[in-house]
Structure formats: structure tokens, C-alpha cells
Motif scaffolding. Structure first.
Motif, PDB file in Angstrom:
ATOM      1  N   ARG A  15      42.632 -30.331  89.942  1.00  0.00           N
ATOM      2  CA  ARG A  15      42.734 -29.677  88.625  1.00  0.00           C
ATOM      3  C   ARG A  15      43.818 -30.304  87.748  1.00  0.00           C
ATOM      4  O   ARG A  15      44.103 -29.791  86.667  1.00  0.00           O
ATOM      5  CB  ARG A  15      43.066 -28.191  88.797  1.00  0.00           C
ATOM      6  N   LEU A  16      44.397 -31.383  88.226  1.00  0.00           N
ATOM      7  CA  LEU A  16      45.521 -31.982  87.506  1.00  0.00           C
ATOM      8  C   LEU A  16      45.165 -32.364  86.068  1.00  0.00           C
ATOM      9  O   LEU A  16      45.958 -32.131  85.153  1.00  0.00           O
ATOM     10  CB  LEU A  16      46.036 -33.196  88.271  1.00  0.00           C
ATOM     11  N   PRO A  17      44.018 -32.943  85.777  1.00  0.00           N
ATOM     12  CA  PRO A  17      43.710 -33.276  84.368  1.00  0.00           C
ATOM     13  C   PRO A  17      43.706 -32.050  83.454  1.00  0.00           C
ATOM     14  O   PRO A  17      44.228 -32.098  82.323  1.00  0.00           O
ATOM     15  CB  PRO A  17      42.320 -33.910  84.464  1.00  0.00           C
ATOM     16  N   LEU A  18      43.134 -30.975  83.977  1.00  0.00           N
ATOM     17  CA  LEU A  18      43.130 -29.753  83.171  1.00  0.00           C
ATOM     18  C   LEU A  18      44.544 -29.210  82.981  1.00  0.00           C
ATOM     19  O   LEU A  18      44.915 -28.757  81.890  1.00  0.00           O
ATOM     20  CB  LEU A  18      42.251 -28.693  83.847  1.00  0.00           C
ATOM     21  N   PHE A  19      45.335 -29.283  84.048  1.00  0.00           N
ATOM     22  CA  PHE A  19      46.723 -28.835  83.958  1.00  0.00           C
ATOM     23  C   PHE A  19      47.487 -29.645  82.916  1.00  0.00           C
ATOM     24  O   PHE A  19      48.223 -29.107  82.085  1.00  0.00           O
ATOM     25  CB  PHE A  19      47.372 -28.938  85.337  1.00  0.00           C
ATOM     26  N   ILE A  20      47.284 -30.986  82.991  1.00  0.00           N
ATOM     27  CA  ILE A  20      47.992 -31.854  82.040  1.00  0.00           C
ATOM     28  C   ILE A  20      47.534 -31.564  80.612  1.00  0.00           C
ATOM     29  O   ILE A  20      48.330 -31.541  79.669  1.00  0.00           O
ATOM     30  CB  ILE A  20      47.753 -33.326  82.418  1.00  0.00           C
ATOM     31  N   LEU A  21      46.226 -31.321  80.452  1.00  0.00           N
ATOM     32  CA  LEU A  21      45.703 -31.058  79.107  1.00  0.00           C
ATOM     33  C   LEU A  21      46.314 -29.790  78.514  1.00  0.00           C
ATOM     34  O   LEU A  21      46.789 -29.793  77.372  1.00  0.00           O
ATOM     35  CB  LEU A  21      44.184 -30.940  79.179  1.00  0.00           C
ATOM     36  N   VAL A  22      46.313 -28.727  79.283  1.00  0.00           N
ATOM     37  CA  VAL A  22      46.856 -27.465  78.757  1.00  0.00           C
ATOM     38  C   VAL A  22      48.357 -27.569  78.525  1.00  0.00           C
ATOM     39  O   VAL A  22      48.883 -27.174  77.476  1.00  0.00           O
ATOM     40  CB  VAL A  22      46.523 -26.315  79.722  1.00  0.00           C
ATOM     41  N   SER A  23      49.053 -28.116  79.520  1.00  0.00           N
ATOM     42  CA  SER A  23      50.517 -28.224  79.396  1.00  0.00           C
ATOM     43  C   SER A  23      50.895 -29.124  78.238  1.00  0.00           C
ATOM     44  O   SER A  23      51.819 -28.812  77.455  1.00  0.00           O
ATOM     45  CB  SER A  23      51.107 -28.752  80.700  1.00  0.00           C
ATOM     46  N   LEU A  24      50.187 -30.255  78.127  1.00  0.00           N
ATOM     47  CA  LEU A  24      50.518 -31.181  77.053  1.00  0.00           C
ATOM     48  C   LEU A  24      50.210 -30.572  75.687  1.00  0.00           C
ATOM     49  O   LEU A  24      50.979 -30.750  74.729  1.00  0.00           O
ATOM     50  CB  LEU A  24      49.721 -32.468  77.243  1.00  0.00           C
ATOM     51  N   SER A  25      49.120 -29.843  75.585  1.00  0.00           N
ATOM     52  CA  SER A  25      48.769 -29.242  74.288  1.00  0.00           C
ATOM     53  C   SER A  25      49.842 -28.256  73.827  1.00  0.00           C
ATOM     54  O   SER A  25      50.341 -28.335  72.690  1.00  0.00           O
ATOM     55  CB  SER A  25      47.414 -28.536  74.397  1.00  0.00           C
ATOM     56  N   LEU A  26      50.198 -27.347  74.709  1.00  0.00           N
ATOM     57  CA  LEU A  26      51.208 -26.353  74.314  1.00  0.00           C
ATOM     58  C   LEU A  26      52.580 -26.989  74.125  1.00  0.00           C
ATOM     59  O   LEU A  26      53.343 -26.592  73.229  1.00  0.00           O
ATOM     60  CB  LEU A  26      51.277 -25.244  75.367  1.00  0.00           C
ATOM     61  N   SER A  27      52.888 -27.980  74.960  1.00  0.00           N
ATOM     62  CA  SER A  27      54.185 -28.656  74.792  1.00  0.00           C
ATOM     63  C   SER A  27      54.242 -29.395  73.473  1.00  0.00           C
ATOM     64  O   SER A  27      55.274 -29.390  72.783  1.00  0.00           O
ATOM     65  CB  SER A  27      54.419 -29.622  75.953  1.00  0.00           C
TER      66      SER A  27
END
Length: 524
Positions: A15-27
């Protein structure tokens, strides 16, 4: 319960790509906001409430805190705020804000704060100070608006205090005039009532009662006199109407006259003990005695000598009857006058209690009006004195301790906190999304789940083997999405900030709708 770390690590990596996508978007949202939110400068002025310089009771019966609250409400009116915003260009041209939005923002960034200096002791008032502050992107604008608010505050304070003392003076002037007219009207009523009822006033009640007693005694005396006169008249009338009795007395005239003279002298002596010499009875006795003395001495006049003894006696009796009739008429008149006075006195004495009540009521109203008049005069004097004190600015006033200066550093936003909150929120949201997806996933992924679900023990498990091309394609997709997110979110926010609505205004509206103002203030 065994914790299969390798499995959870594998799930996270999957699930790392999804994690990175969400985290990066909010960050990126948090970092963009931290970078793009404009700085906000706060300029503040400090004012001190000075006690009156002259220790005189003031008629401005409003505390300094109440005055500050009144001034705050006056300055934060719609018309005043819009005028200040136009004068100092608080809002950029073309901002698209409605007048109501401008007023709301002006009120949100304008602050009045009252401070009590020192500890308040019982029976003593502590010194009071208050601050006026204003926030703006431009530090010079913040300072200029704050100083304008300070100037308006000082003017409003003088206007409020001047208005208070002027209104008090005018009120007590009107009260003094009204009470003066009321006193004059009451004086006229009391005077007219006293003149109208002068014969029944309570002040003369004792004198009228004494006079009433004397008049009753006088009436009794007059009635006794009248009775005596009527008795004498009846006796004389009987002698005149009965000549035989008079003739029988004529033979013994000489001795009879001497006896009558002695009897009259005794009656005269007795009468003088009771009546005065002017009393009709005494005068009649004196006349008879004088006549008898002339008869006895042979000194009657020539006319009397020519008359016979009987004629002389009848003439003498008729003269006495005429005198008695005159005395009776006079006595009747005196009795009638006395009875009239007694009736008037009795009426006035009976009317005195009611008249006293009415007069006392008028006098009480007059005394009450006098007290009110005196109190109003004292208050008028105090109000005039207070007006003079306020006109010379010797009363309670506001003194500027610190003028508003151009701030050197912005008060907000706290960019590090906003950026940190964005990154932390992104990481938390990524982990939360992975956990939520795994909780919702009902597929069999481990041998242990196969055993639990189907009751079959597998001999071995072969995972999905991804080719090198599939792995490269997947990585390229992830990289593209991350690049798009990393570059697209700041671009979109920048376009929205400069072309649609400033981000600070957007954040302010959103937090206002959600009730997150306190949280936003902490971030700043």
C-alpha cells in the motif's frame, strides 16, 4: 497472539504508493499554505485611565469599563469601519469582498482589551488600562489604523463625558425650573386657601374657643338684663294701667316717697355691685332716686308743680317705661349680634379640623417640593461644576502610554507549525487509510487465514511473481502521480489564491463555518 511483522510490513509495502500519495498530498497542502499565507502584523497601543485631577464628586455615573465598552461599540459600527477601511486601503482593490464581509473582517482583526493593574483591594479601585490593536498584512497600515482608532477613542471619551455632564446639567436645570414653578403654585394655593378660610385657620382655634366662651357668657348676661328690664316694664305697666293703686299711694305720698327712696337707694347699691354705672338698670334707679329727692325737697319744676300728684307720677312712670323700651331694643340688638357671633364661631370651630387637614396637606406638599428643589439645586451646582471640570479636562481621562508603532515582525502565521501540522496530518491520514482498507478487505492473503476460513492445511504458498516490466511500469505510474501531486497542488492553490480568493480569506471562512477559530489562532 502472535504478531506477524513480516506480513504487516508486506502489507505496508503493497500500500506504499497510496500512502505516499495521501501523505504527499496533505503535506503539500500544508507546506503550500505555510508558504503562501500572507504575514499578519499586529500593531497595538496602550492607554491608561487616569483618575480625576480634582477630587470632586462627578455626575458622570459611568465606570471606565462601561465607557470603554461604549466606545468599542461606537467604533465598530458598520459605517465607521467601512470609512476607516476606505481611508487606509485596508482591502485591496478588486478583492471582491462585499461591505458586510469587509465589516466582519475589520471586527475580527480589531481588538479592545481591558487590563486591571495590580490587585484590587476592598474599598479601593485599582488603576485600569486597555489596549487597542489591529491586524493587517501591511505593518504600516496596521499601525495607521490603530493610531486612528486611538484618536477616535480619545475623541469619543471626551464626547461621552461631555454629553453626560451636559445632559445632567440640562436635566437639573429643567428640574429646578419645574420645582420653582411648583413652589410658586403651592404658595399661591396656600395663600388663597388661607385668605378664603381665614376665620377657621387652626392657628386661631384657641383664641376662637376663648372668644366663644366669652360670647356665651356675654349672651347669658344680656339675657339676664333683658329679663330684669321686662320685669320692671311689667311692673310699671301695671301701675300705669291701674290708677287706683296709684291713688291709694297718693294719700301717703310723702311717707311713701321716702320709703321708695330708701328702697331705691338699697337697690342701687345692690345693682352697682353687679352692673356698671352705665347699665340701664343703674341709670333708671338713679333717675328715680333723683326724681324722688326733688319731690321730697319740693324742688320740682314749674311744670311739675302745675300737675297734680297723680299726673306727675304717671308721667314719671311713662318716662321710665320709654327708657326701658329703649334699653330693651338695644339689648335685643346686642343679643342678636352675640348669637350671630356665636353661630359663626361655632361653624368656624367645627370646620377647623377639615381645613387643618387640607392646609397640612398643602404645607406637606410645599415642604416636599422645597426638599426636592434644594436637592435639585445641589445637583445642578455639582453638574455645573462637573461640566466645568470636564471642559478643562480635569476629570477622568484616557492617556496614551504607548502609541502604535510599525511592527517589525509578523504575528502570524506560524509557518513551521502549519507545515508540521500538514506533514503530520498527511502521515496520519496515510496510515489511517491503509488500516481502513485492510479492515475492509475480506480476501484470504495468508496461510493462517486459509486454515481458519477453509480448514485446509496447505503444503506451501507461492506468491505472485511480478515481472521486471510490470514492476517498472508500476513505478513509473507512481512517480508520475507523485510528480503531478507535488507540482499540481501548489499550482492549483497558487491559482486559487491569486485569481479566485486569497487563501487566508478562504481559511478564515472555512474555520468560521466549522468553528475552528481557536485552532487557527493557535497555528498563528
Amino acid at each position: 497472539m502472535d504478531l506477524d511483522l513480516r506480513y504487516y510490513i508486506s502489507v505496508f509495502l503493497k500500500r506504499l504508493p497510496l500512502f505516499i500519495l495521501v501523505s504527499l498530498s496533505l503535506s503539500m497542502i500544508g507546506l503550500t499554505l505555510a508558504y503562501m499565507l500572507p504575514p499578519v502584523y499586529r500593531s497595538q497601543a496602550l492607554l491608561l485611565v487616569e483618575s480625576p485631577r480634582i477630587d470632586v464628586a462627578s455626575t458622570v455615573n459611568v465606570s471606565s469599563n462601561e465607557v470603554i465598552q461604549i466606545i468599542e461599540q461606537r467604533l465598530l459600527t458598520r459605517a465607521n469601519l467601512l470609512e476607516i477601511a476606505d481611508d487606509f486601503n485596508v482591502f485591496k482593490s478588486g478583492s471582491g469582498l462585499s461591505p458586510s464581509d469587509k465589516v466582519d473582517q475589520m471586527r475580527a482583526v480589531t481588538q479592545f482589551r481591558v487590563m486591571v493593574l495590580g490587585q484590587q483591594r476592598r474599598g479601593a479601585e485599582s488603576a485600569t488600562a486597555f489596549t487597542i490593536s489591529f491586524q493587517h498584512e501591511n505593518p504600516r497600515t496596521a499601525a495607521s489604523v490603530t493610531n486612528q482608532l486611538v484618536t477616535l477613542t480619545l475623541e469619543e471619551n471626551q464626547d461621552i463625558r461631555g454629553t453626560f455632564v451636559e445632559q445632567n446639567r440640562q436635566f437639573f436645570e429643567q428640574e429646578v425650573e419645574r420645582l420653582d414653578r411648583k413652589l410658586s403654585e403651592l404658595e399661591q394655593q396656600i395663600t388663597a386657601f388661607s385668605i378664603q378660610n381665614s376665620e377657621a385657620l387652626p392657628d386661631s382655634l384657641d383664641a376662637r374657643r376663648d372668644q366663644f366662651t366669652r360670647e356665651q357668657d356675654r349672651l347669658l348676661e344680656l339675657e339676664e338684663q333683658r329679663t330684669a328690664l321686662l320685669r320692671d316694664r311689667t311692673q310699671i305697666q301695671r301701675f300705669i294701667e291701674n290708677p287706683a293703686v296709684l291713688a291709694a299711694q297718693a294719700g301717703a305720698q310723702k311717707s311713701r316717697e321716702e320709703v321708695d327712696l330708701t328702697r331705691l337707694e338699697i337697690q342701687l347699691e345692690t345693682a352697682r355691685k353687679t352692673f356698671s354705672d352705665r347699665h340701664p338698670k343703674v341709670v333708671a334707679l338713679l333717675t328715680e332716686i333723683e326724681t324722688l329727692q326733688r319731690v321730697i325737697a319740693g324742688t320740682t319744676s314749674g311744670t311739675d308743680e302745675a300737675l297734680s300728684a297723680e299726673d306727675f307720677r304717671i308721667s314719671q312712670l311713662e318716662q321710665q317705661m320709654a327708657q326701658i323700651d329703649g334699653f330693651l331694643a338695644s339689648t335685643d340688638r346686642k343679643i342678636a349680634a352675640t348669637e350671630a357671633r356665636i353661630a359663626n364661631l361655632d361653624t368656624s370651630i367645627k370646620a377647623t379640623p377639615q381645613i387643618a387637614m387640607t392646609l397640612n396637606s398643602l404645607e406637606r406638599d410645599y415642604e416636599a417640593a422645597q426638599l426636592e428643589y434644594k436637592f435639585a439645586q445641589q445637583n445642578l451646582s455639582a453638574a455645573s461644576q462637573s461640566e466645568s471640570i470636564e471642559s478643562q479636562q480635569k476629570g477622568e481621562r484616557f492617556e496614551v502610554i504607548e502609541n502604535a508603532i510599525v511592527p517589525e515582525r509578523p504575528e502570524s502565521p506560524n509557518r513551521m507549525m502549519i507545515a508540521g501540522a500538514g506533514v503530520a496530518g498527511g502521515l496520519g491520514a496515510g496510515f489511517a487509510l491503509i488500516i481502513l482498507l485492510e479492515l475492509l478487505n475480506r480476501k484470504i492473503q495468508r496461510p493462517v487465514e486459509l486454515v481458519k476460513s477453509l480448514g485446509i492445511q496447505p503444503f506451501g504458498v507461492v506468491p505472485y511473481i511480478e515481472t521486471r516490466r510490470e514492476a517498472l511500469r508500476s513505478r513509473l505510474k507512481i512517480a508520475a502521480v507523485l510528480v503531478i501531486v507535488a507540482a499540481g497542488i501548489p499550482s492549483v492553490l497558487a491559482y486559487f489564491h491569486y485569481q479566485v480568493m486569497p487563501l487566508d480569506l478562504l481559511v478564515s471562512k472555512v474555520t468560521d463555518k466549522l468553528g475552528l477559530d481557536a485552532f487557527l489562532n493557535k497555528l498563528r
